[in-house]
Write an enzyme that holds these catalytic residues in place. Structure first.
Site, short mmCIF file in Angstrom:
data_model
loop_
_atom_site.label_atom_id
_atom_site.label_comp_id
_atom_site.label_asym_id
_atom_site.label_seq_id
_atom_site.Cartn_x
_atom_site.Cartn_y
_atom_site.Cartn_z
CD1 TRP A 100 -1.76 -2.33 2.03
CD2 TRP A 100 -2.70 -1.69 0.12
NE1 TRP A 100 -2.60 -3.34 1.62
CE2 TRP A 100 -3.19 -2.99 0.46
CE3 TRP A 100 -3.16 -1.09 -1.06
CZ2 TRP A 100 -4.12 -3.66 -0.33
CZ3 TRP A 100 -4.08 -1.76 -1.85
CH2 TRP A 100 -4.55 -3.03 -1.49
CG ASP A 167 -2.86 3.62 4.87
OD1 ASP A 167 -3.84 3.36 5.58
OD2 ASP A 167 -2.64 3.05 3.77
CE LYS A 191 -7.30 -3.89 4.35
NZ LYS A 191 -7.06 -5.24 3.81
#
Length: 354
Positions: A100, A167, A191
């Protein structure tokens, strides 16, 4: 049979949250209408949005500290782009710790100079880089707190004198941190917070307005803040269910309470991985994630037996990502210690059988 959901995302949610969300889809607030068919401008949903935004600040201990909350769409992947649009004028730093962050770097390069301050790509991202140098005068430094695919997690964050962006998609609300050190935090809900469809963005207002480019309205954080996360129709179900999850967490005792539970779950599973000769941990021990434990069988001939045992015990979502292989146990907030215990029992039983 009870199912033990170790899925990496969309994530496990508390059963009481799923029940309340299901009821709201049938009849919301006694209106005789579904949550997903009322106007997002109605008082009933505006109250949901305001409560969700307030809860996020409360749980992160950021109330009254100059932060605002947004619930946006497009997942964390859109924030890779939106962050660069809003914050990158000249040069930004990125720590590359996995898939990511690599994608975030790719998007940022469209807008300015990107310095990769450190990377663990040389070992397929099984560790967090340490001792890396950080250039002066960056527009911001971007980190990924937890790497879902590889099972690593940043334990210590750098001190910088420019904006720090993070993040936190896969470990938001899971552990205590000084969140005021971050100027922008973002997290895809699916998530650890709610269903897919919305992304939490927590932003310090004074970091905006520093770039010279024109920003399209949908990409402009200032525009989104000016409309209280409703510049366009929000993902009402995802926001509502995320709000319910945050209420559940608050009633549990907040982040300090869930951190204690999460530590117990991680200690139980990692202890078995280290003691059982049939399993090998993937991530560096000092960088292991409390959310995502990645591990492999030392004897691939046992895979079919182990998989069958897991299936018979009601264990779901244990397969590792193709980048790593093996197994990945995602122990998000709503996963019980009992579920982790069930997995550990099967691992121990496999050793006895082998």
């Amino acid at each position: 049979m009870k199912k033990h959901n170790f899925s990496a995302g969309p994530c496990i949610l508390p059963q009481e949250v799923i029940q309340k969300a299901a009821e709201a889809v049938i009849d919301f607030n006694g209106l005789g209408l579904s949550l997903i068919e009322i106007s997002h401008r109605s008082k009933d949903f505006v109250d949901v949005m305001e409560n969700a935004r307030s809860l996020a600040l409360e749980l992160l201990d950021l109330e009254g500290k100059g932060y605002q909350v947004l619930f946006l769409q497009g997942g964390a992947s859109t924030e890779f782009l939106r962050i660069a649009y809003n914050l990158l004028e000249n040069k930004a730093g990125y720590l590359n710790t996995g898939t990511w962050s690599s994608k975030a770097i790719k998007e940022a390069k469209l807008f300015g100079d990107v310095v990769e301050v450190g990377s663990s790509k040389d070992e397929n991202f099984n560790y967090i880089p340490k001792g890396y140098g950080i250039p002066e005068n960056l527009d911001f430094l971007h980190l990924t707190s937890n790497n879902t695919i590889f099972g690593t997690q940043i334990k210590k964050f750098p001190e910088v004198n420019f904006p720090l962006v993070c993040d936190m998609s896969s470990d938001i609300f899971s552990r205590q941190l000084d969140f005021s050190k971050f100027d922008l935090i973002y997290a895809g809900a699916q998530k650890n917070m709610g269903p897919a469809g919305t992304t939490l963005v927590v932003i310090k207002e004074d970091v905006l307005g520093k770039v010279s480019r024109q920003i399209p309205s949908m990409m402009d954080y200032a525009v989104q803040l000016g409309k209280d996360s409703m510049f366009n129709t929000p993902s009402v179900f995802a926001v509502y269910t995320s709000m319910l999850t945050m209420e559940w967490l608050k009633n549990l005792g907040g982040v300090p309470a869930i951190e204690e539970i999460n530590d117990k779950k991680a200690q139980l599973l990692y202890s078995e991985i280290d003691l059982n000769p049939l399993f090998n941990g993937y991530a560096s021990k000092e960088d292991r994630s409390t959310m995502n434990a990645t591990f492999n069988l030392s004897e691939e001939t046992l895979k079919e037996t182990f998989d069958t045992m897991c299936k018979e015990a009601g264990i779901n979502g244990l397969n590792g990502h193709r980048s790593v292989g093996g197994y990945r146990a995602s122990m998000y907030n709503a996963l019980s210690l009992e579920s982790v215990g069930t997995l550990v029992d099967i691992m121990s039983e496999l050793e006895r059988k082998a």
